[in-house]
Design a protein around this motif. Structure first.
Motif, PDB file in Angstrom:
ATOM      1  N   ASP A 129      53.058  68.126  13.224  1.00 22.05           N
ATOM      2  CA  ASP A 129      52.243  69.247  12.757  1.00 22.05           C
ATOM      3  C   ASP A 129      52.871  70.579  13.136  1.00 22.05           C
ATOM      4  O   ASP A 129      52.854  71.540  12.356  1.00 22.05           O
ATOM      5  N   SER A 183      52.484  62.962  16.270  1.00 23.88           N
ATOM      6  CA  SER A 183      51.685  63.668  15.259  1.00 23.88           C
ATOM      7  C   SER A 183      51.596  65.156  15.574  1.00 23.88           C
ATOM      8  O   SER A 183      51.679  66.000  14.671  1.00 23.88           O
ATOM      9  N   GLU A 184      51.416  65.499  16.859  1.00 25.47           N
ATOM     10  CA  GLU A 184      51.334  66.905  17.255  1.00 25.47           C
ATOM     11  C   GLU A 184      52.645  67.621  16.987  1.00 25.47           C
ATOM     12  O   GLU A 184      52.658  68.760  16.498  1.00 25.47           O
ATOM     13  N   ASN A 210      56.321  65.371   8.224  1.00 26.86           N
ATOM     14  CA  ASN A 210      55.619  64.104   8.359  1.00 26.86           C
ATOM     15  C   ASN A 210      56.111  63.380   9.616  1.00 26.86           C
ATOM     16  O   ASN A 210      57.303  63.441   9.933  1.00 26.86           O
ATOM     17  N   PRO A 211      55.229  62.693  10.355  1.00 29.76           N
ATOM     18  CA  PRO A 211      55.671  61.960  11.544  1.00 29.76           C
ATOM     19  C   PRO A 211      56.824  60.993  11.258  1.00 29.76           C
ATOM     20  O   PRO A 211      57.680  60.762  12.129  1.00 29.76           O
TER      21      PRO A 211
END
Length: 215
Positions: free
Chosen positions: A60, A56-57, A65-66
């Motif tokens: 971002d 997720s990091e 999107n992951p």
């Protein structure tokens, strides 16, 4: 019809870099979208960040999107992003003793034509920016306030950092000494770290500065 994945995924950072270069030159035998290739290249340029940050990091950081990272990993032949990230983690865990030679080798092997010298600095700047982003992403308000309270209320504070981190330790000692008393380098008298530690008491604070793979 879905595109075929790489038969055997790379298992070293060097192989990942070579694959990223081959994809960019259309020599890999398969293709990635421009965005996916850009993300792939950035991941291998900063393996330390790729190893420690969550999916997720990283998503971002890249503005994606992951699931895009998951698809990229599978497109490269990995079972999923965790399998892909394991290559970075293994490299950082197993090859720390080669950190300096690896970094120097990346600089030495950069072609000297076509403004490549500037590209080296641009790459290093991107890696530094990624490190700062990682630091900010890991900041925790409660932990930060707790650390500040310890530094403010402790009877004495000692700071320790060697080699690359000695200058940071010295600077931090100077700055803390401007706002409170009894702050010093841990081994300021050069009697040895063990001797310095033996003189501390419960409630005293020791700050140690370092990060992998440094001392």
């Amino acid at each position: 019809m879905p595109e075929e994945a790489v038969a055997e995924p790379p298992r070293t950072i060097e192989d990942l870099r070579a694959l990223a270069l081959s994809v960019g030159r259309d020599e890999a035998g398969f293709s990635l979208g421009s965005k996916a290739h850009d993300v792939f290249a950035k991941l291998v340029e900063a393996p330390e960040q790729s190893a420690v940050r969550t999916i997720s990091e990283l998503a971002d950081q890249f503005g994606i999107n992951p699931s895009t990272l998951t698809r990229l990993a599978k497109r490269l032949g990995f079972e999923g992003f965790s399998d892909f990230q394991a290559v970075f983690r293994k490299a950082i865990a197993d090859d720390q003793q080669y950190f300096y030679s690896r970094q120097a080798g990346r600089l030495m092997t950069t072609p000297s034509a076509g403004g490549a010298e500037v590209e080296v600095f641009e790459r290093l700047a991107r890696e530094t920016a990624a490190n700062v982003d990682g630091f900010l992403g890991q900041l925790d308000s409660a932990s930060l306030k707790g650390a500040v309270a310890l530094l403010a209320e402790a009877r004495r504070v000692r700071v320790h950092g060697v080699r690359q981190f000695h200058s940071l330790a010295s600077f931090l000692t100077y700055c803390l000494g401007m706002v409170r008393s009894d702050v010093a380098l841990l081994d300021a008298p050069r009697l040895g770290v063990a001797e310095a530690l033996s003189q501390l008491e419960p409630g005293d604070v020791v700050i140690t500065a370092s990060c992998a793979p440094y001392t």
